[in-house]
Write a protein that holds these residues in place. Structure first.
Motif, mmCIF file in Angstrom:
data_model
loop_
_atom_site.group_PDB
_atom_site.id
_atom_site.type_symbol
_atom_site.label_atom_id
_atom_site.label_comp_id
_atom_site.label_asym_id
_atom_site.label_seq_id
_atom_site.Cartn_x
_atom_site.Cartn_y
_atom_site.Cartn_z
ATOM 1 N N ASN A 43 4.742 25.108 -13.962
ATOM 2 C CA ASN A 43 4.952 25.467 -15.364
ATOM 3 C C ASN A 43 6.067 24.660 -16.025
ATOM 4 O O ASN A 43 6.685 25.100 -16.986
ATOM 5 N N ASP A 49 3.854 27.089 -29.035
ATOM 6 C CA ASP A 49 4.326 26.714 -27.705
ATOM 7 C C ASP A 49 5.632 25.938 -27.775
ATOM 8 O O ASP A 49 6.498 26.079 -26.896
ATOM 9 N N THR A 85 5.872 35.813 -28.562
ATOM 10 C CA THR A 85 4.873 34.906 -27.979
ATOM 11 C C THR A 85 3.759 35.722 -27.344
ATOM 12 O O THR A 85 3.999 36.797 -26.804
ATOM 13 N N ASP A 124 1.759 34.122 -25.098
ATOM 14 C CA ASP A 124 1.517 33.445 -23.836
ATOM 15 C C ASP A 124 2.155 34.237 -22.692
ATOM 16 O O ASP A 124 3.373 34.448 -22.686
ATOM 17 N N THR A 155 2.838 33.474 -19.631
ATOM 18 C CA THR A 155 3.829 32.716 -18.863
ATOM 19 C C THR A 155 5.182 32.728 -19.559
ATOM 20 O O THR A 155 6.223 32.958 -18.933
#
Length: 371
Positions: free
Chosen positions: A175, A192, A226, A228, A230
């Motif tokens: 990542n 992102d 966010t 996301d 991750t």
């Protein structure tokens, strides 16, 4: 699929350039090679490789300074120059960690788009500059034989490979985003990008030893901004460490629980690092033997291989509160205290020491009760 295609294309391009360089070298050095020439060529290639890592990281340093960022660390392999207590010090790391790393600290306002993009492009620019310089020396026949020619050809090849590897806009299996990923997302101003920029800020500040109580509060709600999974885990992991550092165990445990639904979508190579803290939470913060034993079975091999302070701290908590073996816990605590100062995340070294001290007192009390 896209990552694999980009990787294959970069290797193909690098192979073409490397083959052309080797052909040029052989044309100018006909005949059988002696042992000395073979060793010289190998040494030139190795020196060119290290040189390109240094050049790339120096580019980050140079452009980071131009962007107004503060220098903290310049590392190549095991060797590093770091700012410690306001002074520049040389440090030798026991673990490789990074092939190359230049840590520049953001301003108090954090990374804005222009400063971060300038910092990120620096390594790529200097790789291209060194490639162009060595290519000029070769084509202009400034170097025509021997070590110099092999070094120049190696530099052209390696500069091209490192440029492509860092310019591809991807995140690797751990990542970690490439320079190209930061730059592309910065140009697009994608969601992102802002997450990547804030994670970079958190990493740099934590590596430098800044006080979490000072820099963390403005990031505490960042995970809510966010979608996301991750990024959510990354931000929540820092929140968890912040709450532990500031004496808020209940908030730390709640943060760990908030993290859990997203762990399956977290990169496998990094998931076990989060599961370590998950095991600590269910061993020390709010002991739950069945849950702790389930997690331990999943990461037992990883823990056995670990030699860092947090590895020993987690094993000590599990031994003390779950399987109730105070002697084993005291062994882990002793080993953890030996390496606590070696942690790369200097901001959380005091936390590791405090937790180990707390566990040590508890282990002593438990030992006395069994005597």
């Amino acid at each position: 699929m896209k990552k694999k295609l980009l990787f294959l294309l970069s290797m193909l391009g690098g192979g073409i350039i490397g083959g052309a360089g080797a052909a040029f070298f052989l044309k100018n050095n006909p005949g059988a090679w002696t042992k000395t020439e073979v060793l010289g060529a190998a040494a030139a290639f190795l020196l060119a490789f290290v040189g390109q890592v240094v050049v790339h990281e120096f580019g980050h340093f140079l452009f980071g300074k131009l962007a107004g960022m503060r220098f903290y660390s310049f590392r190549v392999g095991f060797l590093a120059l770091e700012i410690e207590n306001g002074r520049l010090r040389f440090r030798l790391y026991k673990n490789l960690g990074y092939l190359g790393l230049c840590v520049m600290l953001p301003t108090q306002e954090g990374h804005n788009r222009k400063t971060l993009m300038l910092y990120m492009v620096g390594g790529l620019v200097l790789n291209l500059v060194s490639l162009a310089l060595c290519l000029y020396l070769i084509l202009d026949r400034q170097v025509t034989s021997g070590f110099g020619l092999w070094f120049a050809c190696s530099t052209v090849f390696l500069a091209f490979v490192l440029f492509l590897a860092n310019a591809m806009p991807i995140k690797n299996s751990s990542n970690i985003a490439t320079d190209g990923k930061y730059l592309l997302d910065g140009f697009k101003q994608s969601p992102d990008y802002y997450s990547l920029a804030d994670i970079l800020s958190l990493n740099a500040l934590s590596l430098s030893g800044e006080d979490p109580a000072v820099f963390m509060p403005r990031f505490l709600q960042r995970h809510q901004q966010t979608e996301d999974p991750t990024f959510k885990v990354n931000f929540l992991a820092y929140n968890y460490l912040y709450y532990l550092s500031t004496g808020q165990p209940e908030a730390a445990f709640q943060t760990m629980q908030e993290m859990e639904p997203f762990l399956e979508q977290y990169p496998p190579t990094q998931r076990k690092e989060i599961q370590k803290e998950q095991l600590f939470a269910y061993s020390f913060l709010q002991p739950a033997p069945a849950k702790a034993k389930e997690i331990y079975q999943q990461i037992e091999t990883r823990l056995a291989l670990g030699k860092s302070a947090d590895d020993y701290r987690v094993q000590a908590a599990y031994a003390l509160y779950i399987i109730q073996e105070p002697e084993k816990a005291r062994h882990f605590i002793s080993e953890g205290k030996k390496v606590a100062d070696l942690s790369m995340m200097k901001s959380f070294v005091p936390l590791e020491k405090d937790l180990l001290h707390t566990l040590e007192k508890a282990a002593q009390e438990q030992h006395l009760e069994t005597v």
